[in-house]
Design an enzyme around this catalytic site. Structure first.
Site, mmCIF file in Angstrom:
data_model
loop_
_atom_site.group_PDB
_atom_site.id
_atom_site.type_symbol
_atom_site.label_atom_id
_atom_site.label_comp_id
_atom_site.label_asym_id
_atom_site.label_seq_id
_atom_site.Cartn_x
_atom_site.Cartn_y
_atom_site.Cartn_z
ATOM 1 N N ARG A 41 -8.613 11.552 3.686
ATOM 2 C CA ARG A 41 -8.029 10.318 4.206
ATOM 3 C C ARG A 41 -6.727 10.636 4.935
ATOM 4 O O ARG A 41 -5.711 10.926 4.310
ATOM 5 C CB ARG A 41 -7.769 9.309 3.085
ATOM 6 C CG ARG A 41 -7.142 8.012 3.603
ATOM 7 C CD ARG A 41 -7.268 6.856 2.623
ATOM 8 N NE ARG A 41 -6.439 6.999 1.438
ATOM 9 C CZ ARG A 41 -6.267 6.030 0.527
ATOM 10 N NH1 ARG A 41 -6.862 4.849 0.689
ATOM 11 N NH2 ARG A 41 -5.525 6.241 -0.528
ATOM 12 N N ASP A 72 -0.656 3.859 -6.254
ATOM 13 C CA ASP A 72 -0.252 4.420 -4.966
ATOM 14 C C ASP A 72 0.588 3.381 -4.231
ATOM 15 O O ASP A 72 1.066 2.402 -4.823
ATOM 16 C CB ASP A 72 -1.443 4.925 -4.161
ATOM 17 C CG ASP A 72 -2.366 3.804 -3.671
ATOM 18 O OD1 ASP A 72 -2.002 2.616 -3.764
ATOM 19 O OD2 ASP A 72 -3.463 4.134 -3.169
#
Length: 536
Positions: free
Chosen positions: A171, A453
């Site tokens: 990612r 996150d």
């Protein structure tokens, strides 16, 4: 910042800034820098235009008080088309583990038993220069099965040879983030192009030789035009390196409110390179708040009370599965962020919630789902195995029973739950804790038995901003004011300074940053933008 990477001097128009990183010269070669500089020169201006378009669309949505499916792309939604068949090594994605590209995480993820590892250069990774480059080193070694780690404490980590290793899907950063340590013609590179470009340049041919391919997760997109940009980047990169068209595969995270209204169009733009869609639910909540932050029709209750069965969230996931399977694409579920604990009662309760979550997703038609910890891998397997059995996926389950309207996606007001002072305090606590971790170089933070996150801090600060600027009165009668928010922030800082073992080196900066993005008159699109200016 000092200049590094001597090879960069041989690449016209390219400067690499920052400290030396171990084995960085293996990644930042002249050839690799020429490749990423070409990506920047070819696509950087388009990225800039699309970012400007985001602001214009947000203003239009705010003025109308709603979003809708695009009339100009109706022919795509009604057309007869399918995405490309998935490569064999990612045909079964029933369990995916996520995490940053640190060396230990890379090894543990590969050994976790999960089918897929989301190798995260984005929200679970602070973009310190060392993290940016060392992450590429670790991915380089993992692709070649030569990765190992020996710590000063005497611990050793290496790839097991008795299990199937998780396939990595990388990612890169979202379109909105730049990389200030690499200048092309005097301007910072687009972070997404650097992350993608370095990984693809060094590993695409090697992955093909090993029977795999360069696979990606694509974050934070807000429109099919942004997906078209990624598709053009993929096509160009493959042509430049002589890699067959369609080798690259990208799974798009539907984690912004506007993108939920363009799922089919996003799949269509990437159809030769598509590996499906993912329900990025925490960032999705952040985007819901951000998109309609000025409207009292879209005010959510406390974050912890917003579950996946809320009507607007249910509509979002049902539409995602229906859209993907209609087009022959994977539908991947959301994150289970729980971290197993040593307390039996807490652990049993948390694991029960994970079972329920994964059971619901498998029953709804998802082809796989995410976990944040290796300890959750068996639970995810158990629930998806019950539904999939020996089948690799359930793409053939097209969910023709699903019919979601724009109003269903917009039905935020029907979300059950209250807005409370406890919720406000929790938002400040988790937001500040996360920013302390992020500034310190760790973008994947264990907070209150959850792996968090950047989405965590984004939801926290955006919800406070929304409550504050819409004059919300909490369930206990408290008016949300600047004074109240600052009082809670001050109490939180005091408590964290007194907490045994809590790292306080970056606490003052974290508190200042959180307050800035929570109470400022102008809403900051992403807190990582001002945060990035404070690192290195």
């Amino acid at each position: 910042m000092s200049e590094t990477a001597p090879d960069a001097a041989t690449v016209p128009g390219v400067r690499v800034l920052g400290g030396a990183v171990e084995r960085g010269d293996e990644i930042l070669t002249s050839a690799a820098l020429e490749f990423v500089a070409d990506l920047q020169r070819t696509f950087g201006a388009r990225r800039d235009d699309l970012l400007a378009r985001r602001g214009e669309r947000r203003a239009e949505a705010a003025a109308k008080g709603r979003l809708d499916f695009l009339p100009e792309t109706k022919h795509v939604r009604e057309g007869d088309w399918q995405v490309a068949e998935p490569p064999a090594d990612i045909a079964d994605r029933r369990v995916e583990i996520t995490g940053p590209t640190s060396r230990k995480m890379a090894i543990n993820a590969a050994n976790s038993g999960a089918r897929i590892w989301l190798a995260d250069l984005e929200d679970a990774n602070t973009p310190h220069w060392d993290n940016v480059v060392s992450g590429q080193v670790n991915l380089y070694d993992l692709v070649r099965k030569q990765i190992e780690l020996h710590t000063p404490e005497g611990k050793s980590y290496s790839l097991r040879d008795d299990i199937r290793h998780a396939v990595q899907l990388v990612r890169p950063r979202g379109w909105h983030l730049d990389e200030k340590h690499v200048l092309v013609d005097g301007k910072p590179m687009v972070g997404a192009l650097l992350d993608f470009g370095l990984y693809f340049f060094h590993n695409a041919a090697e992955l093909l030789q090993r029977g795999s391919g360069p696979y990606f997760y694509l974050p934070k997109m807000e429109s099919h035009l942004e997906a078209r940009l990624w598709n053009d980047v993929f096509t160009h990169a493959q042509q430049q390196l002589g890699i067959p068209h369609g080798t690259i595969r990208g799974t798009v995270l539907i984690e912004t409110y506007p993108a939920a209204f363009e799922m089919e169009e996003i799949l269509y733009e990437l159809r030769d390179h598509s590996a499906g869609l993912n329900a990025g639910r925490w960032d999705y909540l952040f985007s819901v708040i951000k998109t309609f932050r000025d409207s009292d029709r879209y005010i959510l209750p406390d974050r912890n009370s917003v579950g996946m069965t809320a009507p607007f969230m249910r509509a979002y996931t049902e539409l995602l599965v229906r859209t993907c399977h209609k087009r022959g694409a994977f539908a991947i579920g959301g994150m289970a962020a729980f971290i197993p604990t040593k307390d039996p009662e807490t652990n049993e309760k948390a694991m029960g919630k994970v079972h329920d979550d994964k059971s619901r997703e498998a029953g709804d038609g998802f082809d796989g789902s995410w976990v944040a910890h290796p300890g959750l891998v068996p639970i995810c397997f158990e629930e998806f195995d019950k539904v999939l059995g020996d089948k690799p996926n359930q793409i053939d389950r097209v969910r023709e029973d699903v019919a979601i309207t724009a109003d269903d996606l917009l039905n935020v007001a029907a979300t059950p739950g209250e807005k409370t002072i406890e919720g406000l305090r929790a938002a400040v606590d988790v937001g500040v804790r996360y920013i302390v971790s992020w500034l310190g170089g760790n973008g994947a933070a264990a907070i209150h038995n959850l792996m968090e996150d950047a989405a965590t801090a984004e939801i926290s600060r955006s919800q406070l901003w929304q409550w504050l600027h819409n004059d919300v009165v909490l369930a206990g009668g408290e008016q949300v004011t600047v004074e109240l928010v600052r009082e809670v922030i001050a109490d939180t800082e005091k408590a964290l300074r007194a907490e045994s073992g809590f790292p306080t080196d970056d606490l003052s900066r974290a508190v200042e940053l959180f307050e800035k993005v929570a109470v400022a008159d102008e809403f900051v699109d992403f807190l990582t933008l001002p945060a990035y200016e404070q690192i290195d």
